[in-house]
Design a protein around this motif. Structure first.
Motif, mmCIF file in Angstrom:
data_model
loop_
_atom_site.group_PDB
_atom_site.id
_atom_site.type_symbol
_atom_site.label_atom_id
_atom_site.label_comp_id
_atom_site.label_asym_id
_atom_site.label_seq_id
_atom_site.Cartn_x
_atom_site.Cartn_y
_atom_site.Cartn_z
ATOM 1 N N CYS A 87 -0.988 -0.046 7.487
ATOM 2 C CA CYS A 87 0.523 0.155 7.218
ATOM 3 C C CYS A 87 1.154 1.908 7.334
ATOM 4 O O CYS A 87 0.272 3.004 6.983
ATOM 5 N N PRO A 88 2.103 2.928 8.031
ATOM 6 C CA PRO A 88 2.451 4.271 7.723
ATOM 7 C C PRO A 88 3.031 4.896 6.346
ATOM 8 O O PRO A 88 4.134 5.440 6.543
ATOM 9 N N HIS A 89 3.546 4.197 5.526
ATOM 10 C CA HIS A 89 4.125 3.450 4.117
ATOM 11 C C HIS A 89 3.069 3.366 2.795
ATOM 12 O O HIS A 89 2.291 2.760 3.113
ATOM 13 N N PHE A 119 2.433 8.227 11.792
ATOM 14 C CA PHE A 119 2.760 7.800 13.084
ATOM 15 C C PHE A 119 4.110 6.305 12.771
ATOM 16 O O PHE A 119 3.024 5.268 12.253
ATOM 17 N N PRO A 120 4.809 6.038 13.303
ATOM 18 C CA PRO A 120 5.157 4.229 13.157
ATOM 19 C C PRO A 120 3.971 3.589 14.115
ATOM 20 O O PRO A 120 3.243 4.194 14.886
ATOM 21 N N ARG A 121 3.637 2.537 12.998
ATOM 22 C CA ARG A 121 2.933 1.251 14.036
ATOM 23 C C ARG A 121 3.420 0.312 14.859
ATOM 24 O O ARG A 121 4.427 -0.175 14.261
ATOM 25 N N LEU A 122 3.446 -0.170 15.824
ATOM 26 C CA LEU A 122 3.607 -1.225 16.677
ATOM 27 C C LEU A 122 2.933 -2.599 16.093
ATOM 28 O O LEU A 122 1.902 -2.768 15.967
ATOM 29 N N GLU A 174 7.652 5.203 8.354
ATOM 30 C CA GLU A 174 6.901 5.745 7.261
ATOM 31 C C GLU A 174 8.535 5.582 5.889
ATOM 32 O O GLU A 174 7.904 5.610 4.874
ATOM 33 N N GLU A 175 9.398 5.584 6.595
ATOM 34 C CA GLU A 175 10.490 4.934 5.616
ATOM 35 C C GLU A 175 10.403 3.260 4.949
ATOM 36 O O GLU A 175 10.938 2.547 4.440
ATOM 37 N N GLY A 176 8.920 2.643 5.452
ATOM 38 C CA GLY A 176 9.234 1.002 5.133
ATOM 39 C C GLY A 176 9.922 0.332 5.808
ATOM 40 O O GLY A 176 10.398 -0.857 5.033
ATOM 41 N N LYS A 177 10.326 0.306 6.749
ATOM 42 C CA LYS A 177 11.146 -0.346 7.785
ATOM 43 C C LYS A 177 11.153 -0.365 9.052
ATOM 44 O O LYS A 177 10.141 0.013 9.882
ATOM 45 N N LEU A 178 11.380 -2.113 9.444
ATOM 46 C CA LEU A 178 10.960 -2.442 10.199
ATOM 47 C C LEU A 178 12.455 -1.609 11.756
ATOM 48 O O LEU A 178 13.114 -1.685 11.098
#
Length: 445
Positions: free
Chosen positions: A334-336, A388-391, A409-413
């Motif tokens: 998780c980036p968040h 960084f965003p994760r795929l 990072e905002e906890g969104k897809l």
């Protein structure tokens, strides 16, 4: 009266409210500079974490072959495959209140069915007593069909061998991917101790020693099944108990030690399903966190049930750690630190990842296969790394564009379409070469 520029600004605000604005994407500055300077190619960017097809070390394969010499290998492979299928489809055990509620619902449903078919008001007391027995029997039958009957698995010597042949290559590949990410992203981390809760046949110690053998001086393996511990020790001795281990200070236990010793890596892989209740899992997680002095790694099946267990553990630790006021962060995936956006969607889709591995070279089972898993890694201490965003799904590569689906990072897809014409060349190539589970070194505004 509005000026021309005011009209344009007003139109943009209205348009962006009615139609979702396209995100502005750019490469992270250090990555951009490195690519422009030619220090590496886009397909080798710093967010690339996924490895190729992972095989067991030859020493472990030889030890496995020796351990199976007294048993029919063909039968072990078949039973191991059945056990693997069962574990992949396992469900979370119901809490007592949930179980009681489901039984009551089954009894009510059967009772309503019976009353619709028969007029109970005209029945004698004997007929009513008999009818109640029939309803009770049918309720139990219906409950057995509809309610998942969880029970802990009992591993004897033969079943441990089934687990070894059916699961060890897949589990080893998963743990190698997780530990390799830690090593790549945290180059200064040199673990000195390792503890594995639910160590099974020893896949955890195989993976961690494969990466940090020169650094770790203490390994503690915990499994409630004595047969598992004996098999794990035999494999570390090359398949023969009278041989010496090539690892130092390896200790086997059946229960978590009560001591307050700290460990640099604390692992629980594919073990939460063996705990009968949410409270039992919480107690174990709290104990593991208290023993952690570096990384806490939790891994489960990539099924929706396995994902729910990981999310339950993740949320429990988030709540507990936040209340303690200690320094920590979620290292991966998780980036968040928000609630998992997959859980918010409530569409039954798990957050999982894929590992490719080679099966054991036994019979016709040496081909490559894939394994889905869910995991979370907590790290004690603060971090200065960019998130960084994760795929979270495979990159869809098309002729002139690629589609990346990421957790941000905002906890969104977020789904972004990268094209060769609308994005700079290096950014497009980085996105196109990134795989499921990689980090994408970009900024989204």
């Amino acid at each position: 009266m509005l000026s021309c520029n005011s009209h344009i600004i007003f139109f943009k605000r209205i348009y962006c409210t009615a139609v979702k604005c396209k995100p502005v994407v750019s490469l992270e500055e250090s990555t951009k500079q490195a690519l422009d300077a030619g220090r590496y190619k886009p397909r080798q960017h710093e967010g690339r974490l996924t490895s190729g097809c992972i095989s067991l070390p030859s020493s472990i394969v030889n030890a496995i072959l020796k351990s199976c010499t007294d048993h029919p290998v063909k039968a072990l492979l078949a039973e191991g495959a059945k056990l693997d299928n069962f574990l992949r489809s396992r469900k979370v055990p119901l809490e007592r209140d949930e179980l009681r509620k489901k039984i009551i619902e089954c009894r009510k449903f059967v009772g309503d069915e019976f009353r619709d078919r028969f007029n109970t008001e005209e029945m004698t007391e004997e007929q009513l007593a008999y009818a109640n027995k029939v309803v009770e029997a049918q309720s139990k039958k219906r409950a057995k069909q509809q309610i998942y009957a969880w029970k802990p698995l009992d591993y004897d010597a033969y079943k441990s061998l089934e687990y070894l042949l059916g699961r060890s290559p897949a589990e080893f590949s998963v743990l190698m991917r997780i530990f390799e990410e830690i090593k790549k992203r945290d180059t200064e981390f040199k673990p000195r101790s390792f503890i594995d809760f639910g160590s099974g046949v020893g896949t955890g110690i195989w993976a961690v020693s494969n990466i940090w053998k020169e650094n770790i001086f203490e390994y503690v393996l915990i499994d409630a099944a004595s047969a598992m511990n004996e098999l794990a020790e035999s494999l570390l001795r090359g398949g023969e108990m009278n041989k010496a281990m090539n690892l130092r200070n390896v200790f086997f236990r059946q229960f978590l030690p009560a001591s307050h010793n700290k460990f640099d890596i604390v692992l629980s892989a594919f073990s939460l399903f063996e705990l009968s209740s949410k409270k039992a899992r919480a107690d174990v997680l709290e104990n593991l966190w208290n023993k952690c002095d570096g990384y806490l790694v939790l891994v489960e099946q990539g099924s929706f049930a396995g994902y729910l267990l990981i999310e339950e553990a993740r949320q429990f630790l988030l709540d507990k750690i936040a209340a303690s006021g200690s320094d920590w962060h979620i290292f991966s995936p998780c980036p968040h630190h928000h609630q998992c956006p997959r859980l918010k969607l409530a569409d039954g889709t798990p957050c999982n990842f894929e590992s490719t591995y080679n099966k054991l070279p036994l019979g016709n089972h040496s081909e490559a296969s894939k394994f889905l898993y869910s995991y979370v890694v907590f790290k004690k201490g603060l971090t200065n790394q960019t998130r960084f965003p994760r795929l979270v799904r495979p990159t869809l590569v098309r002729s002139k564009h690629s589609i990346c689906r990421m957790c941000t990072e905002e906890g969104k897809l977020q789904e972004i379409i990268f094209t060769a014409t609308k994005h700079e060349k290096n950014l497009y190539r980085c996105a196109r070469s990134s795989k499921w589970g990689d980090l994408l070194p970009i900024k989204i505004t």
